[in-house]
Scaffold this active site. Sequence first.
Site, PDB file in Angstrom:
ATOM      1  N   TYR A 112       0.862  -1.184   0.000  1.00 49.13           N
ATOM      2  CA  TYR A 112       0.000   0.000   0.000  1.00 49.13           C
ATOM      3  C   TYR A 112       0.896   1.230   0.000  1.00 49.13           C
ATOM      4  O   TYR A 112       1.565   1.538   0.996  1.00 49.13           O
ATOM      5  CB  TYR A 112      -0.903  -0.016   1.234  1.00 49.13           C
ATOM      6  CG  TYR A 112      -1.981   1.050   1.294  1.00 49.13           C
ATOM      7  CD1 TYR A 112      -2.116   2.026   0.317  1.00 49.13           C
ATOM      8  CD2 TYR A 112      -2.884   1.067   2.352  1.00 49.13           C
ATOM      9  CE1 TYR A 112      -3.106   2.982   0.381  1.00 49.13           C
ATOM     10  CE2 TYR A 112      -3.885   2.025   2.437  1.00 49.13           C
ATOM     11  CZ  TYR A 112      -3.992   2.971   1.454  1.00 49.13           C
ATOM     12  OH  TYR A 112      -4.974   3.929   1.536  1.00 49.13           O
ATOM     13  N   LYS A 123      -1.264  -1.333  -4.144  1.00 53.47           N
ATOM     14  CA  LYS A 123      -2.361  -0.364  -4.112  1.00 53.47           C
ATOM     15  C   LYS A 123      -1.705   1.001  -4.120  1.00 53.47           C
ATOM     16  O   LYS A 123      -1.131   1.434  -3.118  1.00 53.47           O
ATOM     17  CB  LYS A 123      -3.220  -0.549  -2.866  1.00 53.47           C
ATOM     18  CG  LYS A 123      -4.347   0.468  -2.713  1.00 53.47           C
ATOM     19  CD  LYS A 123      -5.067   0.265  -1.384  1.00 53.47           C
ATOM     20  CE  LYS A 123      -6.259   1.186  -1.216  1.00 53.47           C
ATOM     21  NZ  LYS A 123      -5.945   2.610  -1.229  1.00 53.47           N
TER      22      LYS A 123
END
Length: 303
Positions: free
Chosen positions: A137, A165
């Site tokens: 992330y 992400k």
Amino acid sequence: MRLDKFHGIIPAFYACYDDEGNISEARTKDLGQYLYEKGVQGVYVGGSSGECIYHSLDERKAALSYAAKHLKGKMTLIAHVGAPSTRDSIALAKHAAELGYDALSAIPPIYFKLPDSAVLKYWSEIIDATPLDFIIYNIPQTTGYTLTTSLFEKLLENKKVIGVKNSSMPTMDIERFKKTGGDNVIVFNGPDEQFVAGRIMGADAGIGGTYGAMPELFLQANRFVQEGKFQEARLLQSEINDIIIALCSLNGSMYAGIKEVLRRRGVNIGSVRGPLEGISSEDGGRIDNIIVMIDQTIQRFCR
């Protein structure tokens, strides 16, 4: 088939509270059912939209448990397990694995400015703690850390790392990560304001914090991109951005506004936890207008 289940629209799941501000299983179930009926691919549980940094370790485990109990087998489940300490992150990772999540994800360590070697060790220890696939992330605007392609390459040496992400604002970052990882890696567009641009630049899917307020619009934007209808996609993204700007212009936090939109749709998941601010008396009329904006956009584009 391993990555297919991650393609599509994956809302970042919101924190669901009862009237006393405690994590609510019943309201988690209600939100999960609402999103399932809208046809989204999966949910990303316990991230920024889930207000994870304001929850205790036990509360985070409860949120993961309730989502898995009511959604496992219905949609793809990704557990965000990033925490201030590696120990807590690993505890959350093991909990998610026991619950049957499809993948883990984590932000980099926060607060202290750490070198790449420490960040690599942190992510690697989480990855090695379970058999689950892992999604990096990258959200530098809140963590203060920017994932580089060189560190991404090192992480990809572990076959359990399946993607990133990416919530940094430059769409070029998506293109770079996709070029680095290739077809064996999935890149998720993070900033909702550039979903269409991110998809065109190489993102395979999207995980976003405003998807839950208007899932129909992101599902349609994704279809437009898949069908090569880029003009329609661009026009829809412009309408989505107007809605996001309106949500961010409330006196209360954006998440409080989204939760009020959902409450008026019949899905009451409570408000937000401090220091996030709830909606004010002045926000009522603005939220009425936001709902009208969403509904009118659905009517224009989702026929």
